[in-house]
Design a protein around this motif. Structure first.
Motif, PDB file in Angstrom:
ATOM      1  N   LEU A 198       0.167  19.874   4.239  1.00 43.79           N
ATOM      2  CA  LEU A 198       1.367  20.542   4.734  1.00 43.79           C
ATOM      3  C   LEU A 198       2.257  21.027   3.594  1.00 43.79           C
ATOM      4  CD1 LEU A 198       2.211  17.994   7.553  1.00 43.79           C
ATOM      5  CD2 LEU A 198       1.039  20.188   7.796  1.00 43.79           C
ATOM      6  N   ASN A 199       2.900  22.170   3.803  1.00 38.97           N
ATOM      7  CA  ASN A 199       3.786  22.735   2.782  1.00 38.97           C
ATOM      8  C   ASN A 199       4.954  21.810   2.464  1.00 38.97           C
ATOM      9  OD1 ASN A 199       2.150  24.945   2.688  1.00 38.97           O
ATOM     10  ND2 ASN A 199       3.565  26.335   3.688  1.00 38.97           N
ATOM     11  N   GLY A 200       5.426  21.049   3.442  1.00 32.31           N
ATOM     12  CA  GLY A 200       6.537  20.133   3.234  1.00 32.31           C
ATOM     13  C   GLY A 200       6.121  18.793   2.655  1.00 32.31           C
ATOM     14  N   GLY A 201       4.838  18.625   2.371  1.00 34.41           N
ATOM     15  CA  GLY A 201       4.313  17.365   1.852  1.00 34.41           C
ATOM     16  C   GLY A 201       3.555  16.611   2.922  1.00 34.41           C
ATOM     17  N   GLY A 202       2.588  15.857   2.522  1.00 37.23           N
ATOM     18  CA  GLY A 202       1.784  15.080   3.441  1.00 37.23           C
ATOM     19  C   GLY A 202       0.584  15.866   3.946  1.00 37.23           C
ATOM     20  N   THR A 203      -0.219  15.197   4.773  1.00 39.12           N
ATOM     21  CA  THR A 203      -1.397  15.821   5.364  1.00 39.12           C
ATOM     22  C   THR A 203      -1.427  15.545   6.850  1.00 39.12           C
ATOM     23  OG1 THR A 203      -2.787  13.894   4.955  1.00 39.12           O
ATOM     24  CG2 THR A 203      -2.775  15.615   3.244  1.00 39.12           C
ATOM     25  N   LYS A 204      -2.216  16.338   7.552  1.00 38.16           N
ATOM     26  CA  LYS A 204      -2.369  16.181   9.000  1.00 38.16           C
ATOM     27  C   LYS A 204      -3.802  16.553   9.336  1.00 38.16           C
ATOM     28  CE  LYS A 204       0.933  17.534  11.831  1.00 38.16           C
ATOM     29  NZ  LYS A 204       1.381  16.842  12.995  1.00 38.16           N
ATOM     30  N   LYS A 205      -4.466  15.699  10.130  1.00 37.57           N
ATOM     31  CA  LYS A 205      -5.816  15.997  10.594  1.00 37.57           C
ATOM     32  C   LYS A 205      -5.704  16.458  12.037  1.00 37.57           C
ATOM     33  CE  LYS A 205     -10.470  14.120  10.906  1.00 37.57           C
ATOM     34  NZ  LYS A 205     -11.325  12.970  10.604  1.00 37.57           N
ATOM     35  N   ILE A 206      -6.193  17.672  12.309  1.00 45.29           N
ATOM     36  CA  ILE A 206      -6.059  18.223  13.652  1.00 45.29           C
ATOM     37  C   ILE A 206      -7.405  18.692  14.180  1.00 45.29           C
ATOM     38  CG2 ILE A 206      -3.667  18.943  13.342  1.00 45.29           C
ATOM     39  CD1 ILE A 206      -4.839  21.828  13.043  1.00 45.29           C
ATOM     40  N   ARG A 207      -7.546  18.652  15.496  1.00 40.69           N
ATOM     41  CA  ARG A 207      -8.744  19.168  16.152  1.00 40.69           C
ATOM     42  C   ARG A 207      -8.522  20.647  16.438  1.00 40.69           C
ATOM     43  NH1 ARG A 207     -10.630  16.622  21.680  1.00 40.69           N
ATOM     44  NH2 ARG A 207     -10.243  18.643  22.609  1.00 40.69           N
ATOM     45  N   VAL A 208      -9.529  21.463  16.139  1.00 41.14           N
ATOM     46  CA  VAL A 208      -9.438  22.905  16.344  1.00 41.14           C
ATOM     47  C   VAL A 208     -10.670  23.389  17.104  1.00 41.14           C
ATOM     48  CG1 VAL A 208      -8.009  23.315  14.293  1.00 41.14           C
ATOM     49  CG2 VAL A 208     -10.494  23.422  14.099  1.00 41.14           C
ATOM     50  N   THR A 209     -10.603  24.608  17.594  1.00 44.51           N
ATOM     51  CA  THR A 209     -11.750  25.200  18.273  1.00 44.51           C
ATOM     52  C   THR A 209     -12.864  25.477  17.268  1.00 44.51           C
ATOM     53  OG1 THR A 209     -10.970  27.464  17.953  1.00 44.51           O
ATOM     54  CG2 THR A 209     -10.238  26.319  19.965  1.00 44.51           C
ATOM     55  N   ARG A 210     -14.069  25.568  17.781  1.00 43.03           N
ATOM     56  CA  ARG A 210     -15.200  25.844  16.888  1.00 43.03           C
ATOM     57  C   ARG A 210     -15.043  27.204  16.224  1.00 43.03           C
ATOM     58  NH1 ARG A 210     -21.679  26.268  18.070  1.00 43.03           N
ATOM     59  NH2 ARG A 210     -22.181  26.751  15.910  1.00 43.03           N
ATOM     60  N   ALA A 211     -14.561  28.194  16.961  1.00 35.97           N
ATOM     61  CA  ALA A 211     -14.392  29.539  16.394  1.00 35.97           C
ATOM     62  C   ALA A 211     -13.435  29.512  15.203  1.00 35.97           C
ATOM     63  CB  ALA A 211     -13.896  30.504  17.458  1.00 35.97           C
ATOM     64  N   LEU A 212     -12.312  28.801  15.339  1.00 40.79           N
ATOM     65  CA  LEU A 212     -11.367  28.703  14.228  1.00 40.79           C
ATOM     66  C   LEU A 212     -11.988  27.915  13.084  1.00 40.79           C
ATOM     67  CD1 LEU A 212      -8.600  29.254  13.021  1.00 40.79           C
ATOM     68  CD2 LEU A 212      -7.741  27.219  14.201  1.00 40.79           C
ATOM     69  N   TRP A 213     -12.645  26.803  13.402  1.00 39.65           N
ATOM     70  CA  TRP A 213     -13.281  25.962  12.385  1.00 39.65           C
ATOM     71  C   TRP A 213     -14.298  26.771  11.570  1.00 39.65           C
ATOM     72  CZ3 TRP A 213     -18.091  23.906  11.107  1.00 39.65           C
ATOM     73  CH2 TRP A 213     -18.088  22.757  10.319  1.00 39.65           C
ATOM     74  N   ASP A 214     -15.106  27.583  12.272  1.00 39.69           N
ATOM     75  CA  ASP A 214     -16.113  28.405  11.597  1.00 39.69           C
ATOM     76  C   ASP A 214     -15.477  29.425  10.654  1.00 39.69           C
ATOM     77  OD1 ASP A 214     -18.312  27.161  12.758  1.00 39.69           O
ATOM     78  OD2 ASP A 214     -18.493  28.634  14.378  1.00 39.69           O
ATOM     79  N   SER A 215     -14.274  29.905  10.989  1.00 45.07           N
ATOM     80  CA  SER A 215     -13.645  30.947  10.191  1.00 45.07           C
ATOM     81  C   SER A 215     -12.860  30.411   8.994  1.00 45.07           C
ATOM     82  CB  SER A 215     -12.713  31.795  11.062  1.00 45.07           C
ATOM     83  OG  SER A 215     -11.532  31.087  11.376  1.00 45.07           O
ATOM     84  N   LEU A 216     -12.645  29.091   8.940  1.00 42.87           N
ATOM     85  CA  LEU A 216     -11.824  28.496   7.888  1.00 42.87           C
ATOM     86  C   LEU A 216     -12.665  27.929   6.742  1.00 42.87           C
ATOM     87  CD1 LEU A 216      -9.251  26.542  10.076  1.00 42.87           C
ATOM     88  CD2 LEU A 216      -8.802  28.595   8.734  1.00 42.87           C
ATOM     89  N   SER A 217     -12.087  27.981   5.562  1.00 39.23           N
ATOM     90  CA  SER A 217     -12.651  27.338   4.370  1.00 39.23           C
ATOM     91  C   SER A 217     -11.527  26.591   3.672  1.00 39.23           C
ATOM     92  CB  SER A 217     -13.203  28.387   3.402  1.00 39.23           C
ATOM     93  OG  SER A 217     -14.258  29.104   3.988  1.00 39.23           O
ATOM     94  N   PRO A 218     -11.845  25.540   2.910  1.00 38.94           N
ATOM     95  CA  PRO A 218     -10.798  24.874   2.147  1.00 38.94           C
ATOM     96  C   PRO A 218     -10.041  25.884   1.280  1.00 38.94           C
ATOM     97  CG  PRO A 218     -12.769  23.541   2.143  1.00 38.94           C
ATOM     98  CD  PRO A 218     -13.133  24.863   2.777  1.00 38.94           C
TER      99      PRO A 218
END
Length: 67
Positions: free
Chosen positions: A32-52
């Motif tokens: 997160l931009n404000g600090g910290g991390t968050k683990k979230i569940r996303v759709t497969r379509a979004l997951w496929d389109s994302l990279s670190p």
């Protein structure tokens, strides 16, 4: 993740999990931009389109989307 949540960050990691053996869930860990991390569940379509390193934003009342 709640509909009223709002945050912005960068994808740090991606993972998949099938805790019940039949349903495959897709997750991203967001630095997160404000600090910290968050683990979230996303759709497969979004997951496929994302990279670190990709930006991700969650606005109040909507689902997370690529920035």
């Amino acid at each position: 993740m709640r509909k009223n949540d709002a945050w912005e960050g960068v994808v740090a990691d991606k993972s998949r999990n099938a805790p019940d053996g039949s349903n495959l869930y897709h997750y991203v860990e967001v630095a997160l931009n404000g600090g910290g991390t968050k683990k979230i569940r996303v759709t497969r379509a979004l997951w496929d389109s994302l990279s670190p390193g990709d930006g991700l934003v969650k606005r109040t009342g909507s689902d997370p989307e690529r920035k």
